[in-house]
Design a protein around this motif. Sequence first.
Motif, PDB file in Angstrom:
ATOM      1  N   HIS A 271     195.971  -8.428   2.698  1.00 32.28           N
ATOM      2  CA  HIS A 271     196.287  -7.082   2.206  1.00 32.28           C
ATOM      3  C   HIS A 271     195.096  -6.147   2.380  1.00 32.28           C
ATOM      4  O   HIS A 271     195.266  -4.961   2.632  1.00 32.28           O
ATOM      5  N   LEU A 272     193.880  -6.680   2.237  1.00 32.44           N
ATOM      6  CA  LEU A 272     192.707  -5.826   2.417  1.00 32.44           C
ATOM      7  C   LEU A 272     192.628  -5.326   3.854  1.00 32.44           C
ATOM      8  O   LEU A 272     192.292  -4.170   4.116  1.00 32.44           O
ATOM      9  N   VAL A 273     192.948  -6.215   4.810  1.00 32.09           N
ATOM     10  CA  VAL A 273     192.967  -5.828   6.229  1.00 32.09           C
ATOM     11  C   VAL A 273     193.975  -4.687   6.434  1.00 32.09           C
ATOM     12  O   VAL A 273     193.708  -3.719   7.145  1.00 32.09           O
ATOM     13  N   ASP A 274     195.122  -4.811   5.762  1.00 30.96           N
ATOM     14  CA  ASP A 274     196.136  -3.753   5.795  1.00 30.96           C
ATOM     15  C   ASP A 274     195.575  -2.451   5.203  1.00 30.96           C
ATOM     16  O   ASP A 274     195.749  -1.362   5.755  1.00 30.96           O
ATOM     17  N   LEU A 275     194.870  -2.609   4.097  1.00 32.16           N
ATOM     18  CA  LEU A 275     194.281  -1.472   3.384  1.00 32.16           C
ATOM     19  C   LEU A 275     193.324  -0.667   4.273  1.00 32.16           C
ATOM     20  O   LEU A 275     193.348   0.565   4.292  1.00 32.16           O
ATOM     21  N   ILE A 276     192.490  -1.385   5.031  1.00 38.99           N
ATOM     22  CA  ILE A 276     191.532  -0.712   5.918  1.00 38.99           C
ATOM     23  C   ILE A 276     192.303   0.078   6.987  1.00 38.99           C
ATOM     24  O   ILE A 276     191.975   1.230   7.291  1.00 38.99           O
ATOM     25  N   TRP A 277     193.354  -0.547   7.532  1.00 36.62           N
ATOM     26  CA  TRP A 277     194.125   0.126   8.584  1.00 36.62           C
ATOM     27  C   TRP A 277     194.817   1.379   8.056  1.00 36.62           C
ATOM     28  O   TRP A 277     194.990   2.359   8.789  1.00 36.62           O
ATOM     29  N   ILE A 278     195.223   1.356   6.775  1.00 33.96           N
ATOM     30  CA  ILE A 278     195.865   2.531   6.168  1.00 33.96           C
ATOM     31  C   ILE A 278     194.943   3.748   6.287  1.00 33.96           C
ATOM     32  O   ILE A 278     195.399   4.872   6.446  1.00 33.96           O
TER      33      ILE A 278
ATOM     34  N   LEU B  21     208.637  -5.614  -4.747  1.00 37.22           N
ATOM     35  CA  LEU B  21     207.918  -5.758  -3.469  1.00 37.22           C
ATOM     36  C   LEU B  21     208.596  -4.932  -2.379  1.00 37.22           C
ATOM     37  O   LEU B  21     207.928  -4.218  -1.610  1.00 37.22           O
ATOM     38  N   VAL B  22     209.927  -5.020  -2.307  1.00 36.61           N
ATOM     39  CA  VAL B  22     210.652  -4.295  -1.256  1.00 36.61           C
ATOM     40  C   VAL B  22     210.553  -2.786  -1.489  1.00 36.61           C
ATOM     41  O   VAL B  22     210.375  -2.015  -0.544  1.00 36.61           O
ATOM     42  N   SER B  23     210.612  -2.354  -2.767  1.00 37.74           N
ATOM     43  CA  SER B  23     210.485  -0.920  -3.063  1.00 37.74           C
ATOM     44  C   SER B  23     209.115  -0.401  -2.632  1.00 37.74           C
ATOM     45  O   SER B  23     208.999   0.710  -2.101  1.00 37.74           O
ATOM     46  N   VAL B  24     208.070  -1.214  -2.865  1.00 34.47           N
ATOM     47  CA  VAL B  24     206.724  -0.794  -2.462  1.00 34.47           C
ATOM     48  C   VAL B  24     206.651  -0.635  -0.956  1.00 34.47           C
ATOM     49  O   VAL B  24     206.113   0.358  -0.443  1.00 34.47           O
ATOM     50  N   LEU B  25     207.230  -1.582  -0.207  1.00 37.43           N
ATOM     51  CA  LEU B  25     207.229  -1.445   1.257  1.00 37.43           C
ATOM     52  C   LEU B  25     207.968  -0.168   1.657  1.00 37.43           C
ATOM     53  O   LEU B  25     207.498   0.573   2.525  1.00 37.43           O
ATOM     54  N   GLY B  26     209.107   0.099   1.018  1.00 33.78           N
ATOM     55  CA  GLY B  26     209.857   1.318   1.322  1.00 33.78           C
ATOM     56  C   GLY B  26     209.005   2.558   1.114  1.00 33.78           C
ATOM     57  O   GLY B  26     208.944   3.437   1.979  1.00 33.78           O
ATOM     58  N   ALA B  27     208.309   2.602  -0.021  1.00 26.38           N
ATOM     59  CA  ALA B  27     207.447   3.753  -0.304  1.00 26.38           C
ATOM     60  C   ALA B  27     206.334   3.867   0.732  1.00 26.38           C
ATOM     61  O   ALA B  27     206.004   4.974   1.191  1.00 26.38           O
ATOM     62  N   LEU B  28     205.771   2.725   1.142  1.00 26.08           N
ATOM     63  CA  LEU B  28     204.681   2.744   2.139  1.00 26.08           C
ATOM     64  C   LEU B  28     205.186   3.285   3.474  1.00 26.08           C
ATOM     65  O   LEU B  28     204.484   4.060   4.146  1.00 26.08           O
ATOM     66  N   ALA B  55     196.791   8.487   2.270  1.00 21.04           N
ATOM     67  CA  ALA B  55     196.214   7.148   2.478  1.00 21.04           C
ATOM     68  C   ALA B  55     195.794   6.529   1.146  1.00 21.04           C
ATOM     69  O   ALA B  55     195.974   5.328   0.932  1.00 21.04           O
ATOM     70  N   VAL B  56     195.265   7.341   0.235  1.00 17.79           N
ATOM     71  CA  VAL B  56     194.832   6.818  -1.071  1.00 17.79           C
ATOM     72  C   VAL B  56     196.041   6.335  -1.873  1.00 17.79           C
ATOM     73  O   VAL B  56     196.003   5.267  -2.497  1.00 17.79           O
ATOM     74  N   VAL B  57     197.155   7.102  -1.821  1.00 11.37           N
ATOM     75  CA  VAL B  57     198.366   6.674  -2.537  1.00 11.37           C
ATOM     76  C   VAL B  57     198.880   5.361  -1.957  1.00 11.37           C
ATOM     77  O   VAL B  57     199.228   4.416  -2.695  1.00 11.37           O
ATOM     78  N   LYS B  58     198.901   5.262  -0.606  1.00 10.70           N
ATOM     79  CA  LYS B  58     199.353   4.026   0.036  1.00 10.70           C
ATOM     80  C   LYS B  58     198.461   2.854  -0.363  1.00 10.70           C
ATOM     81  O   LYS B  58     198.954   1.771  -0.703  1.00 10.70           O
ATOM     82  N   ALA B  59     197.154   3.094  -0.332  1.00  6.03           N
ATOM     83  CA  ALA B  59     196.209   2.029  -0.686  1.00  6.03           C
ATOM     84  C   ALA B  59     196.419   1.594  -2.134  1.00  6.03           C
ATOM     85  O   ALA B  59     196.389   0.399  -2.450  1.00  6.03           O
ATOM     86  N   ALA B  60     196.674   2.569  -3.024  1.00  2.00           N
ATOM     87  CA  ALA B  60     196.882   2.241  -4.441  1.00  2.00           C
ATOM     88  C   ALA B  60     198.116   1.360  -4.608  1.00  2.00           C
ATOM     89  O   ALA B  60     198.108   0.394  -5.376  1.00  2.00           O
ATOM     90  N   LEU B  61     199.189   1.675  -3.862  1.00  2.00           N
ATOM     91  CA  LEU B  61     200.405   0.857  -3.935  1.00  2.00           C
ATOM     92  C   LEU B  61     200.125  -0.579  -3.491  1.00  2.00           C
ATOM     93  O   LEU B  61     200.566  -1.537  -4.136  1.00  2.00           O
ATOM     94  N   VAL B  62     199.390  -0.710  -2.367  1.00  2.00           N
ATOM     95  CA  VAL B  62     199.080  -2.054  -1.861  1.00  2.00           C
ATOM     96  C   VAL B  62     198.252  -2.820  -2.891  1.00  2.00           C
ATOM     97  O   VAL B  62     198.533  -3.985  -3.204  1.00  2.00           O
TER      98      VAL B  62
END
Lengths: 288, 118
Positions: A271-278, B21-28, B55-62
């Motif tokens: 997930h961190l690798v994904d995070l960097i790509w984001i 999990l699926v909702s988070v992927l949808g949001a991403l 990007a910060v919102v996406k990162a926060a979701l992940v």
Amino acid sequence: MSHAAHDHDHPAHLQHHFETPAQQFDSGKLGIWLFLATEILMFGGLFVAYAVYRANHPEIFLYAHRFLDSTLGGINTVVLLCSSLTMAWAVRCAQLGKQKALKVLLALTILGGFGFMGIKYVEYRHKWHEGLMWGTKYAPSEHAKEAAFGHHETKAAEKPAPAPALPPVAPMTPLAKDVVFEQSKVAPAPQGPTGTVSKEARGDAEHATHTAREAKNVQVFFGIYFLMTGLHGIHVVVGIGLISWILKKAAAGAYGPQYFTPVDFVGLYWHLVDLIWIFLFPLLYLIH
Amino acid sequence: MAHGHGEGHPIVGHVVPFRLLVSVLGALLVLTVATVGATRFDLGSYNVWIALAIAVVKAALVVLYFMHMRWERPFNAVIFITALFLVALFIGIALADTHAYKPDQIPGYAPKMGTVVQ
């Protein structure tokens, strides 16, 4: 429930220096988060290089990002996000003891990793062929320039910026007749000082030539691009290796509700690798 | 209670619901489309800040859901946020420093102007 694990025979995966599986799990979690923090700091150095260079030379980034294929970058973002879901789902299946789903999801995650690297390979090969490289290797082909800008724009943009008008000089007040000035012994400068043009005039001149003007030192952008995506790509390759190792052990039935720690921790790394790509995707491909 | 051994629930960690999990992927994915779409609008220097905000919102979701940070012990969050803070400090001070110098005082980097004041 009173700390039940004490009066329980120790499970095989519980190391002797831990009291309970929960303590072992929490210690491992602390370790993996510390490792991820060092990863963030390592990439942080590259983000500093990016930020400083972009702040000083926005024109290079505006010019050079058009050589990147944002469609391929976007597809790779989707691939990586989907592989993050399959990884998180795999952790869930390991926690719930769903052996078959765990193996399928780990395999799908590996597939996502290969998909990402495959697209990255297509992008890198294209840059290699078109001379879009770092340092002295930077020699973009005419074909690459046409693909990025079209021929008309580049020709029009090669005209030099118009010279900014100088401010009018105020007339001198006449001096008394008997005042005599000594001749200066300082030789006149062959060229006036640079940097005295007003910021507004400089901005106007830059706007006039738009983003298609061939920027100088574009090789630095590609240095930053290859370092950031390259280090990220190395992490994807390492991730593929780690998930393959997890898959091999999962196939032997190593993971279940009692013990899924490696699946969880490799997942965090993925997930961190994904995070960097984001962050890499908009910062390198989507410059406006 | 016999501590959840056998198939069923793990004795450690938190199981994230599948729908979440699926909702988070949808949001991403929606946010990815949004960040690409945002480049169609010329908002000057705001473009980069909008891209970074998405990007910060996406990162926060992940981090919160895929990485279980929402159910994590707070100390692990402290470690993570400390790393982010140090990177922000590093970038912020480096940018503040580089802004303190004129680009034309760096040899070879002077903006090429048509004329020079005589």
